[in-house]
Design an enzyme around this catalytic site. Structure first.
Site, PDB file in Angstrom:
ATOM      1  N   ILE A  12       0.839  -1.209   0.000  1.00  9.85           N
ATOM      2  CA  ILE A  12       0.000   0.000   0.000  1.00  9.85           C
ATOM      3  C   ILE A  12       0.874   1.258   0.000  1.00  9.85           C
ATOM      4  CG2 ILE A  12      -1.918   1.200   1.130  1.00  9.85           C
ATOM      5  CD1 ILE A  12      -2.661  -1.452   2.479  1.00  9.85           C
ATOM      6  N   ASP A  33      12.039   3.028   4.877  1.00 16.93           N
ATOM      7  CA  ASP A  33      11.634   1.619   4.829  1.00 16.93           C
ATOM      8  C   ASP A  33      12.849   0.739   5.155  1.00 16.93           C
ATOM      9  OD1 ASP A  33       9.105   0.005   3.097  1.00 16.93           O
ATOM     10  OD2 ASP A  33      10.896  -1.101   3.743  1.00 16.93           O
ATOM     11  N   SER A  85       2.760  -7.233   8.419  1.00 19.21           N
ATOM     12  CA  SER A  85       1.352  -7.159   8.011  1.00 19.21           C
ATOM     13  C   SER A  85       0.656  -8.499   7.788  1.00 19.21           C
ATOM     14  CB  SER A  85       1.259  -6.332   6.722  1.00 19.21           C
ATOM     15  OG  SER A  85       1.833  -7.057   5.643  1.00 19.21           O
ATOM     16  N   THR A 125      -6.126  -0.872  10.656  1.00 22.39           N
ATOM     17  CA  THR A 125      -6.842  -1.918   9.935  1.00 22.39           C
ATOM     18  C   THR A 125      -8.192  -2.222  10.580  1.00 22.39           C
ATOM     19  OG1 THR A 125      -6.808  -4.298   9.463  1.00 22.39           O
ATOM     20  CG2 THR A 125      -5.451  -3.571  11.287  1.00 22.39           C
ATOM     21  N   ASP A 126      -9.121  -2.731   9.766  1.00 14.99           N
ATOM     22  CA  ASP A 126     -10.422  -3.135  10.313  1.00 14.99           C
ATOM     23  C   ASP A 126     -10.285  -4.335  11.252  1.00 14.99           C
ATOM     24  OD1 ASP A 126      -9.878  -5.100   8.409  1.00 14.99           O
ATOM     25  OD2 ASP A 126     -11.793  -4.904   7.353  1.00 14.99           O
ATOM     26  N   GLU A 127      -9.118  -5.020  11.188  1.00 21.51           N
ATOM     27  CA  GLU A 127      -8.950  -6.211  12.024  1.00 21.51           C
ATOM     28  C   GLU A 127      -8.919  -5.877  13.513  1.00 21.51           C
ATOM     29  OE1 GLU A 127      -6.212  -9.219  10.832  1.00 21.51           O
ATOM     30  OE2 GLU A 127      -6.540  -8.849   8.709  1.00 21.51           O
ATOM     31  N   TYR A 153      -1.080 -10.178  15.124  1.00 19.30           N
ATOM     32  CA  TYR A 153      -1.013  -9.031  14.206  1.00 19.30           C
ATOM     33  C   TYR A 153      -2.030  -7.956  14.592  1.00 19.30           C
ATOM     34  CZ  TYR A 153      -2.322  -6.168  10.191  1.00 19.30           C
ATOM     35  OH  TYR A 153      -2.671  -5.099   9.385  1.00 19.30           O
ATOM     36  N   LYS A 157      -1.568  -4.045  16.078  1.00 18.77           N
ATOM     37  CA  LYS A 157      -2.101  -2.842  15.412  1.00 18.77           C
ATOM     38  C   LYS A 157      -3.030  -2.077  16.376  1.00 18.77           C
ATOM     39  CE  LYS A 157      -1.636  -1.719  11.611  1.00 18.77           C
ATOM     40  NZ  LYS A 157      -0.604  -0.860  10.979  1.00 18.77           N
ATOM     41  N   ASN A 183      -7.163  -4.688   1.175  1.00 22.01           N
ATOM     42  CA  ASN A 183      -6.804  -4.051  -0.104  1.00 22.01           C
ATOM     43  C   ASN A 183      -6.383  -5.106  -1.121  1.00 22.01           C
ATOM     44  OD1 ASN A 183      -5.345  -0.800   0.505  1.00 22.01           O
ATOM     45  ND2 ASN A 183      -6.888  -1.829   1.708  1.00 22.01           N
ATOM     46  N   ARG A 276      -6.810 -21.470   9.390  1.00 25.37           N
ATOM     47  CA  ARG A 276      -5.948 -20.559  10.170  1.00 25.37           C
ATOM     48  C   ARG A 276      -6.423 -20.597  11.621  1.00 25.37           C
ATOM     49  NH1 ARG A 276      -5.928 -14.439   8.029  1.00 25.37           N
ATOM     50  NH2 ARG A 276      -4.203 -15.142   6.749  1.00 25.37           N
TER      51      ARG A 276
HETATM   52  P1  NAD Z   1       3.443  -4.838   3.369  1.00 29.41           P
HETATM   53  O1  NAD Z   1       3.825  -5.979   4.260  1.00 29.41           O
HETATM   54  O2  NAD Z   1       3.230  -5.082   1.924  1.00 29.41           O
HETATM   55  O3  NAD Z   1       4.558  -3.696   3.479  1.00 29.41           O
HETATM   56  C1  NAD Z   1       5.123  -3.317   4.697  1.00 29.41           C
HETATM   57  C2  NAD Z   1       6.332  -2.415   4.405  1.00 29.41           C
HETATM   58  O4  NAD Z   1       6.848  -1.953   5.670  1.00 29.41           O
HETATM   59  C3  NAD Z   1       7.482  -3.135   3.685  1.00 29.41           C
HETATM   60  O5  NAD Z   1       8.020  -2.309   2.682  1.00 29.41           O
HETATM   61  C4  NAD Z   1       8.503  -3.364   4.793  1.00 29.41           C
HETATM   62  O6  NAD Z   1       9.847  -3.392   4.319  1.00 29.41           O
HETATM   63  C5  NAD Z   1       8.250  -2.165   5.691  1.00 29.41           C
HETATM   64  N1  NAD Z   1       8.644  -2.419   7.087  1.00 29.41           N
HETATM   65  C6  NAD Z   1       8.335  -3.489   7.847  1.00 29.41           C
HETATM   66  N2  NAD Z   1       8.902  -3.381   9.059  1.00 29.41           N
HETATM   67  C7  NAD Z   1       9.578  -2.194   9.050  1.00 29.41           C
HETATM   68  C8  NAD Z   1      10.354  -1.514  10.017  1.00 29.41           C
HETATM   69  N3  NAD Z   1      10.550  -2.022  11.250  1.00 29.41           N
HETATM   70  N4  NAD Z   1      10.891  -0.310   9.685  1.00 29.41           N
HETATM   71  C9  NAD Z   1      10.704   0.219   8.454  1.00 29.41           C
HETATM   72  N5  NAD Z   1       9.988  -0.389   7.489  1.00 29.41           N
HETATM   73  C10 NAD Z   1       9.430  -1.586   7.800  1.00 29.41           C
HETATM   74  O7  NAD Z   1       2.165  -4.188   4.053  1.00 29.41           O
HETATM   75  P2  NAD Z   1       0.876  -3.505   3.378  1.00 29.41           P
HETATM   76  O8  NAD Z   1      -0.094  -4.561   3.037  1.00 29.41           O
HETATM   77  O9  NAD Z   1       1.316  -2.534   2.361  1.00 29.41           O
HETATM   78  O10 NAD Z   1       0.286  -2.719   4.630  1.00 29.41           O
HETATM   79  C11 NAD Z   1       0.683  -1.374   4.904  1.00 29.41           C
HETATM   80  C12 NAD Z   1      -0.057  -0.895   6.147  1.00 29.41           C
HETATM   81  O11 NAD Z   1      -1.453  -0.934   5.923  1.00 29.41           O
HETATM   82  C13 NAD Z   1       0.200  -1.741   7.393  1.00 29.41           C
HETATM   83  O12 NAD Z   1       0.314  -0.879   8.489  1.00 29.41           O
HETATM   84  C14 NAD Z   1      -1.036  -2.616   7.502  1.00 29.41           C
HETATM   85  O13 NAD Z   1      -1.281  -2.949   8.852  1.00 29.41           O
HETATM   86  C15 NAD Z   1      -2.100  -1.695   6.946  1.00 29.41           C
HETATM   87  N6  NAD Z   1      -3.271  -2.330   6.302  1.00 29.41           N
HETATM   88  C16 NAD Z   1      -3.090  -3.249   5.301  1.00 29.41           C
HETATM   89  C17 NAD Z   1      -4.209  -3.783   4.660  1.00 29.41           C
HETATM   90  C18 NAD Z   1      -4.072  -4.771   3.521  1.00 29.41           C
HETATM   91  O14 NAD Z   1      -5.091  -5.280   3.045  1.00 29.41           O
HETATM   92  N7  NAD Z   1      -2.884  -5.058   3.030  1.00 29.41           N
HETATM   93  C19 NAD Z   1      -5.487  -3.393   5.044  1.00 29.41           C
HETATM   94  C20 NAD Z   1      -5.636  -2.455   6.085  1.00 29.41           C
HETATM   95  C21 NAD Z   1      -4.507  -1.927   6.685  1.00 29.41           C
HETATM   96  O1  TDX Z   2      -3.388 -19.195   1.313  1.00 34.59           O
HETATM   97  C1  TDX Z   2      -4.362 -18.584   1.811  1.00 34.59           C
HETATM   98  N1  TDX Z   2      -5.578 -19.186   1.844  1.00 34.59           N
HETATM   99  C2  TDX Z   2      -6.683 -18.617   2.416  1.00 34.59           C
HETATM  100  O2  TDX Z   2      -7.767 -19.217   2.422  1.00 34.59           O
HETATM  101  C3  TDX Z   2      -4.250 -17.259   2.363  1.00 34.59           C
HETATM  102  C4  TDX Z   2      -2.932 -16.540   2.353  1.00 34.59           C
HETATM  103  C5  TDX Z   2      -5.374 -16.681   2.919  1.00 34.59           C
HETATM  104  N2  TDX Z   2      -6.551 -17.340   2.967  1.00 34.59           N
HETATM  105  C6  TDX Z   2      -7.730 -16.676   3.582  1.00 34.59           C
HETATM  106  C7  TDX Z   2      -7.512 -16.123   4.968  1.00 34.59           C
HETATM  107  C8  TDX Z   2      -8.418 -14.912   4.997  1.00 34.59           C
HETATM  108  O3  TDX Z   2      -9.731 -15.298   5.366  1.00 34.59           O
HETATM  109  O4  TDX Z   2      -8.022 -15.541   2.761  1.00 34.59           O
HETATM  110  C9  TDX Z   2      -8.440 -14.420   3.557  1.00 34.59           C
HETATM  111  C10 TDX Z   2      -7.507 -13.260   3.292  1.00 34.59           C
HETATM  112  O5  TDX Z   2      -6.243 -13.594   3.847  1.00 34.59           O
HETATM  113  P1  TDX Z   2      -4.991 -12.590   3.790  1.00 34.59           P
HETATM  114  O6  TDX Z   2      -4.747 -12.215   2.375  1.00 34.59           O
HETATM  115  O7  TDX Z   2      -3.882 -13.219   4.569  1.00 34.59           O
HETATM  116  O8  TDX Z   2      -5.572 -11.296   4.500  1.00 34.59           O
HETATM  117  P2  TDX Z   2      -6.235 -11.043   5.959  1.00 34.59           P
HETATM  118  O9  TDX Z   2      -5.791 -12.056   6.941  1.00 34.59           O
HETATM  119  O10 TDX Z   2      -7.695 -10.838   5.743  1.00 34.59           O
HETATM  120  O11 TDX Z   2      -5.509  -9.634   6.340  1.00 34.59           O
HETATM  121  C11 TDX Z   2      -5.341  -8.601   5.347  1.00 34.59           C
HETATM  122  O12 TDX Z   2      -6.315  -7.584   5.502  1.00 34.59           O
HETATM  123  C12 TDX Z   2      -6.240  -6.755   6.629  1.00 34.59           C
HETATM  124  C13 TDX Z   2      -3.939  -7.982   5.449  1.00 34.59           C
HETATM  125  O13 TDX Z   2      -2.961  -8.990   5.296  1.00 34.59           O
HETATM  126  C14 TDX Z   2      -3.763  -7.230   6.737  1.00 34.59           C
HETATM  127  O14 TDX Z   2      -2.482  -6.598   6.775  1.00 34.59           O
HETATM  128  C15 TDX Z   2      -4.850  -6.179   6.826  1.00 34.59           C
HETATM  129  O15 TDX Z   2      -4.788  -5.506   8.069  1.00 34.59           O
END
Ligand code: NAD
Ligand code: TDX
Length: 339
Positions: A12, A33, A85, A125-127, A153, A157, A183, A276
């Site tokens: 993101i 980063d 994350s 996050t919504d989690e 996790y 958060k 996302n 899980r």
């Molecule tokens: P990601 O795991 O893809 O990226 C995380 C980034 O943070 C990486 O570039 C990593 O190198 C960097 N990082 C990790 N630890 C670090 C540290 N100690 N110091 C500096 N950099 C560090 O994560 P993402 O999916 O892009 O999520 C970004 C943010 O959004 C997170 O805070 C996550 O909780 C939040 N979020 C993610 C989702 C989702 O669906 N992916 C949804 C809601 C909120």
């Molecule tokens: O191999 C898989 N099989 C499967 O069934 C994986 C990786 C996931 N899943 C399921 C678990 C969840 O119900 O799919 C759903 C989505 O899983 P993830 O992609 O791991 O996401 P989730 O656990 O929902 O969390 C994500 O959304 C909220 C992000 O990783 C978080 O960083 C964010 O806060």
């Protein structure tokens, strides 16, 4: 103004860096980063050429280095994306989640206090709200829903969110928090559901669905999340939480079947595997507040967003092939073999 973004080499954060450089030609973007397994400099190659972009390979828990960066760059706004994350990794080994997600947030806010910023924005996050039952489609997470976490996790958060509000109340730090749903889009690390299924399906590998695949997630195209954060840092009220989500709930199994259809792959690739631990059943955001206060609404419909995303993975095979050829193999074997 100067916007300091942490975690900008991740999914993101990198989308946000590109969004800011494009949308705000007068702003400078500074990225901090640590380049963990989830961070990838190749993701930022398009930004590196931009004179308005600066990159620091620094861990947000490294107080001295973070303070030095603040002293040099004097950011006006700080947006904290950096985090561990992945829920599954937090179940295997929680410690790094507590260090980065909680202590890292503290270091950043201490730097904000010392050097002064107009806003510290925490990407949450919504989690943090836990989960909703599958048989109550009338229930949604609002900003008033109690914090009730399930995984290490989400607990880390939630702890960070509480600390953010402590810094607001105790020290008057101007903060905002956004809590977004799942996302999807370009540069999504292939340990997460959607990119993992695309990458496996392309290789005709098993598609590992946890439990019965009935868990529900509320999917938002990453650019819509970026727009929401941009609005919150400019127009959001200090001390407030904004939920971000687009009423796009889908069962995991339906997403995986859709990916099979789009790629012309057989559903026989789907394999049901052990669930899980503590698996949240359903996430669903009520975005009324951000809609009413800031006029935000999601612009990308899921049917289009998922097509664009799949096409991106087809067009950018070098990006993910590089990732899955290294450490990822060990991770995959550990998590999925004999599951
Ligand atoms: P990601 O795991 O893809 O990226 C995380 C980034 O943070 C990486 O570039 C990593 O190198 C960097 N990082 C990790 N630890 C670090 C540290 N100690 N110091 C500096 N950099 C560090 O994560 P993402 O999916 O892009 O999520 C970004 C943010 O959004 C997170 O805070 C996550 O909780 C939040 N979020 C993610 C989702 C989702 O669906 N992916 C949804 C809601 C909120
Ligand atoms: O191999 C898989 N099989 C499967 O069934 C994986 C990786 C996931 N899943 C399921 C678990 C969840 O119900 O799919 C759903 C989505 O899983 P993830 O992609 O791991 O996401 P989730 O656990 O929902 O969390 C994500 O959304 C909220 C992000 O990783 C978080 O960083 C964010 O806060």
């Amino acid at each position: 103004m100067t916007v300091l973004v942490t975690g900008g080499a991740g999914f993101i954060g990198s989308n946000f860096v590109y969004y800011m450089l494009e949308e705000h030609p007068d702003d400078k973007v500074v990225c901090v980063d640590a380049l963990t397994y989830a961070g990838n400099l190749a993701t930022l190659s398009g930004a590196m050429r931009n004179p308005r972009f600066t990159f620091y390979k620094t861990n947000i828990t490294d107080r001295e280095s973070v303070f030095e960066i603040f002293a040099t760059e004097k950011p006006d706004i700080v947006i904290n994306f950096a985090a561990e994350s992945h829920v599954d990794r937090s179940i295997e080994d929680p410690e790094i989640f507590l260090k980065t997600n909680i202590l890292g947030t503290q270091v950043l806010m201490d730097a904000c206090r010392k050097y002064g910023v107009r806003r510290f924005h925490q990407v949450s996050t919504d989690e943090v709200y836990g989960d909703l039952p599958l048989d109550r489609p009338d229930l949604f997470f609002t900003e008033e829903t109690p914090i009730h976490t399930s995984s290490p996790y989400s607990s880390s958060k939630a702890a960070a969110d509480l600390l953010v509000f402590a810094y607001y109340r105790t020290y008057g730090l101007p903060v905002t928090v956004s809590r977004c749903s799942n996302n999807y889009g370009p540069y999504h690390f292939p340990e997460k559901l959607i990119p993992l299924m695309i990458v496996n399906a392309l290789a005709d590998k098993h598609l590992p669905v946890y439990g019965k695949g009935e868990n529900v997630r509320d999917w938002l195209y990453v650019e819509d999340h970026c727009k929401a954060i941009d609005l919150i840092i400019r127009k959001g009220r200090v001390g407030e939480v904004y939920n971000v989500g687009g009423h796009n709930e889908m069962r995991n199994i339906d997403i995986v079947k859709l990916i099979c259809r789009e790629l012309g792959k057989p559903e026989s690739l789907i394999t049901y595997v052990t669930d899980r631990k503590g698996h949240d059943l359903r996430y669903a955001i009520d975005p009324t507040k951000i809609h009413n206060e800031l006029g935000w609404f999601p612009e990308t419909k899921f049917e289009n967003g998922i097509k664009k995303t799949i096409q991106w993975y087809l067009d950018n095979q070098d990006w993910w092939q590089e990732i899955i050829s290294g450490e990822y193999q060990k991770y995959y074997e550990k998590m999925y073999e004999n599951r």
